[in-house]
Scaffold this motif. Structure first.
Motif, PDB file in Angstrom:
ATOM      1  N   TYR A 123       0.816  -1.211   0.000  1.00 49.39           N
ATOM      2  CA  TYR A 123       0.000   0.000   0.000  1.00 49.39           C
ATOM      3  C   TYR A 123       0.851   1.263   0.000  1.00 49.39           C
ATOM      4  O   TYR A 123       0.482   2.264  -0.618  1.00 49.39           O
ATOM      5  CB  TYR A 123      -0.978  -0.031   1.176  1.00 49.39           C
ATOM      6  N   VAL A 124       1.984   1.225   0.666  1.00 49.79           N
ATOM      7  CA  VAL A 124       2.910   2.359   0.593  1.00 49.79           C
ATOM      8  C   VAL A 124       3.406   2.506  -0.844  1.00 49.79           C
ATOM      9  O   VAL A 124       3.482   3.617  -1.385  1.00 49.79           O
ATOM     10  CB  VAL A 124       4.091   2.162   1.557  1.00 49.79           C
ATOM     11  N   ASP A 125       3.717   1.374  -1.471  1.00 47.18           N
ATOM     12  CA  ASP A 125       4.169   1.395  -2.861  1.00 47.18           C
ATOM     13  C   ASP A 125       3.089   1.979  -3.768  1.00 47.18           C
ATOM     14  O   ASP A 125       3.357   2.867  -4.582  1.00 47.18           O
ATOM     15  CB  ASP A 125       4.515  -0.026  -3.303  1.00 47.18           C
ATOM     16  N   TRP A 126       1.860   1.486  -3.633  1.00 42.55           N
ATOM     17  CA  TRP A 126       0.776   1.972  -4.495  1.00 42.55           C
ATOM     18  C   TRP A 126       0.469   3.431  -4.247  1.00 42.55           C
ATOM     19  O   TRP A 126       0.121   4.163  -5.184  1.00 42.55           O
ATOM     20  CB  TRP A 126      -0.481   1.122  -4.280  1.00 42.55           C
ATOM     21  N   LEU A 127       0.575   3.880  -2.995  1.00 46.79           N
ATOM     22  CA  LEU A 127       0.303   5.281  -2.674  1.00 46.79           C
ATOM     23  C   LEU A 127       1.263   6.208  -3.421  1.00 46.79           C
ATOM     24  O   LEU A 127       0.900   7.330  -3.805  1.00 46.79           O
ATOM     25  CB  LEU A 127       0.428   5.506  -1.167  1.00 46.79           C
ATOM     26  N   LEU A 128       2.479   5.723  -3.651  1.00 45.43           N
ATOM     27  CA  LEU A 128       3.474   6.505  -4.386  1.00 45.43           C
ATOM     28  C   LEU A 128       3.381   6.295  -5.892  1.00 45.43           C
ATOM     29  O   LEU A 128       3.473   7.241  -6.680  1.00 45.43           O
ATOM     30  CB  LEU A 128       4.881   6.140  -3.902  1.00 45.43           C
ATOM     31  N   THR A 129       3.225   5.052  -6.310  1.00 46.77           N
ATOM     32  CA  THR A 129       3.358   4.735  -7.731  1.00 46.77           C
ATOM     33  C   THR A 129       2.085   4.952  -8.559  1.00 46.77           C
ATOM     34  O   THR A 129       2.181   5.296  -9.735  1.00 46.77           O
ATOM     35  CB  THR A 129       3.834   3.286  -7.933  1.00 46.77           C
ATOM     36  N   VAL A 130       0.905   4.747  -7.976  1.00 44.53           N
ATOM     37  CA  VAL A 130      -0.321   4.907  -8.764  1.00 44.53           C
ATOM     38  C   VAL A 130      -0.476   6.346  -9.268  1.00 44.53           C
ATOM     39  O   VAL A 130      -0.747   6.554 -10.462  1.00 44.53           O
ATOM     40  CB  VAL A 130      -1.559   4.445  -7.976  1.00 44.53           C
ATOM     41  N   PRO A 131      -0.314   7.364  -8.411  1.00 39.85           N
ATOM     42  CA  PRO A 131      -0.373   8.736  -8.953  1.00 39.85           C
ATOM     43  C   PRO A 131       0.701   8.980 -10.027  1.00 39.85           C
ATOM     44  O   PRO A 131       0.441   9.676 -11.015  1.00 39.85           O
ATOM     45  CB  PRO A 131      -0.119   9.614  -7.723  1.00 39.85           C
ATOM     46  N   LEU A 132       1.885   8.402  -9.835  1.00 40.73           N
ATOM     47  CA  LEU A 132       2.952   8.587 -10.820  1.00 40.73           C
ATOM     48  C   LEU A 132       2.629   7.886 -12.137  1.00 40.73           C
ATOM     49  O   LEU A 132       2.979   8.387 -13.223  1.00 40.73           O
ATOM     50  CB  LEU A 132       4.282   8.079 -10.261  1.00 40.73           C
ATOM     51  N   LEU A 133       1.972   6.738 -12.076  1.00 38.97           N
ATOM     52  CA  LEU A 133       1.556   6.055 -13.299  1.00 38.97           C
ATOM     53  C   LEU A 133       0.594   6.927 -14.104  1.00 38.97           C
ATOM     54  O   LEU A 133       0.665   6.982 -15.341  1.00 38.97           O
ATOM     55  CB  LEU A 133       0.889   4.718 -12.960  1.00 38.97           C
ATOM     56  N   LEU A 134      -0.295   7.599 -13.405  1.00 38.93           N
ATOM     57  CA  LEU A 134      -1.243   8.490 -14.075  1.00 38.93           C
ATOM     58  C   LEU A 134      -0.511   9.693 -14.674  1.00 38.93           C
ATOM     59  O   LEU A 134      -0.805  10.116 -15.797  1.00 38.93           O
ATOM     60  CB  LEU A 134      -2.306   8.948 -13.082  1.00 38.93           C
TER      61      LEU A 134
END
Length: 273
Positions: free
Chosen positions: A97-108
Motif C-alpha cells: 500500500y505504501v508502494d501503491w500510494l506513491l506509484t499509482v499517482p505517478l503512473l497516471l
C-alpha cells in the motif's frame, strides 16, 4: 490474514513470483535509463517518471521479499517439507500500500505526460486524478488489514468509487486525445486503455477473495501471485509501452531525429557505436 502454514510448493511459488517482480522492475528501470537519449526531450519526463515508478516498486518488493522470508520458517511434519508461520513475525502487507500510494499517482502522471496535452488540460487532469488515486489507496488499506469481512467489504466499496472515477476519466480523455495523436501510436494508445483496465482489475479481484469465502493458504498464495503479476503489467510492461509511444512520437515530431535513429538501428554493430 497470513496462513498458519505453507507447503513447499506454495512457499516456492510466492518466493519465485516476488523474485520475478524485483527483476522485472529493476531491469526495466535500467533499460529506460539507458534509453532516455533515444527520445526527444519533450517526452523524457514521462520516461523519467516511469523509471521512478519501477525503482520504487523494486525497492518495495525487496522489502516484501524480506518480510515474506522472515514470516515463515522451514518445517517438516511426517516427512513432508513445508513452512509454518514464524513466532513473533508477520508478513507486512502494508509495503504494497505504501508502494501503491506513491506509484499509482505517478503512473497516471506518466500517461498524461506522454499524451502531451495542452497545459491547462494537463493541470486539471493531474489534480483530479492524483486526489482520486490517493483516496483509492487510503480507503482500501483498512479493509486489507482487517480480519472482519464486513469492514473489508465496506472499505472495498468505498475505494471502488475513486477507482471507477479514474478509469472513467482515463477512458474518456484517452478517447478524446486519440484524434490529436500521430497515426503510428493511435492503436497502441487505444489498447493501452484496456491494458490499464485489465491490469488494475486484478487488484480488486485479489482484494475480494476473502469476501468470496475463498480462504486458507491457497487463497493467500493466489492473492500474492495476483498482486505480483498485476504490478509487473501495470508498471514494467506499461512503462515499456509508454517508451515505445515516446519513440514513435519523437519520430513523428522530428524527421531528422527519426532518420538518425533509424539509420543507427539499421547499421551493423561496429558502425552503430
Amino acid at each position: 490474514m497470513i496462513p498458519d502454514a505453507l507447503t513447499q510448493g506454495q512457499f516456492d511459488t510466492v518466493y519465485n513470483f516476488l523474485s520475478l517482480v524485483i527483476a522485472a522492475q529493476l531491469f526495466t528501470a535500467l533499460f529506460l535509463t539507458f534509453g532516455l537519449s533515444r527520445i526527444l526531450p519533450r517526452y523524457r519526463l514521462a520516461i523519467t517518471v516511469a523509471i521512478v515508478v519501477c525503482g520504487i516498486a523494486a525497492y518495495h518488493y525487496f522489502r516484501i521479499f524480506d518480510s515474506f522470508k522472515a514470516a515463515f520458517v522451514s518445517d517438516s511434519v511426517g516427512g513432508v517439507d513445508g513452512y509454518t508461520a514464524a513466532v513473533g513475525e508477520s508478513f507486512n502487507e502494508g509495503y504494497r500500500y505504501v508502494d501503491w500510494l506513491l506509484t499509482v499517482p505517478l503512473l497516471l502522471l506518466e500517461l498524461i505526460a506522454i499524451l502531451a496535452l495542452a497545459r491547462k488540460v494537463q493541470s486539471g487532469l493531474i489534480v483530479r486524478l492524483m486526489v482520486a488515486a490517493g483516496l483509492m489507496i487510503i480507503l482500501g488499506y483498512p479493509g486489507e488489514i482487517s480480519g472482519d469481512n464486513g469492514v473489508r467489504g465496506l472499505f472495498g466499496l468505498l475505494s471502488t468509487i475513486p477507482f471507477a472515477y479514474i478509469l472513467f476519466v482515463l477512458f474518456r480523455q484517452l478517447s478524446k486525445s486519440l484524434a490529436t495523436q500521430p497515426v503510428s501510436v493511435r492503436g497502441t494508445l487505444s489498447r493501452l486503455r484496456w491494458l490499464l483496465l485489465l491490469s488494475w482489475g486484478v487488484y480488486p479481484i485479489a482484494y475480494l477473495l476473502p469476501l468470496l469465502n475463498i480462504a486458507g493458504s491457497d487463497a493467500w498464495v493466489a492473492k500474492q501471485v495476483g498482486y505480483s503479476v498485476a504490478d509487473i503489467v501495470a508498471k514494467a510492461i506499461y512503462a515499456l509501452i509508454i517508451f515505445y509511444v515516446a519513440r514513435m512520437k519523437s519520430y513523428d515530431d522530428d524527421p531528422e531525429f527519426a532518420r538518425v535513429e533509424l539509420s543507427t538501428e539499421d547499421a551493423p554493430p561496429i558502425l552503430a557505436r
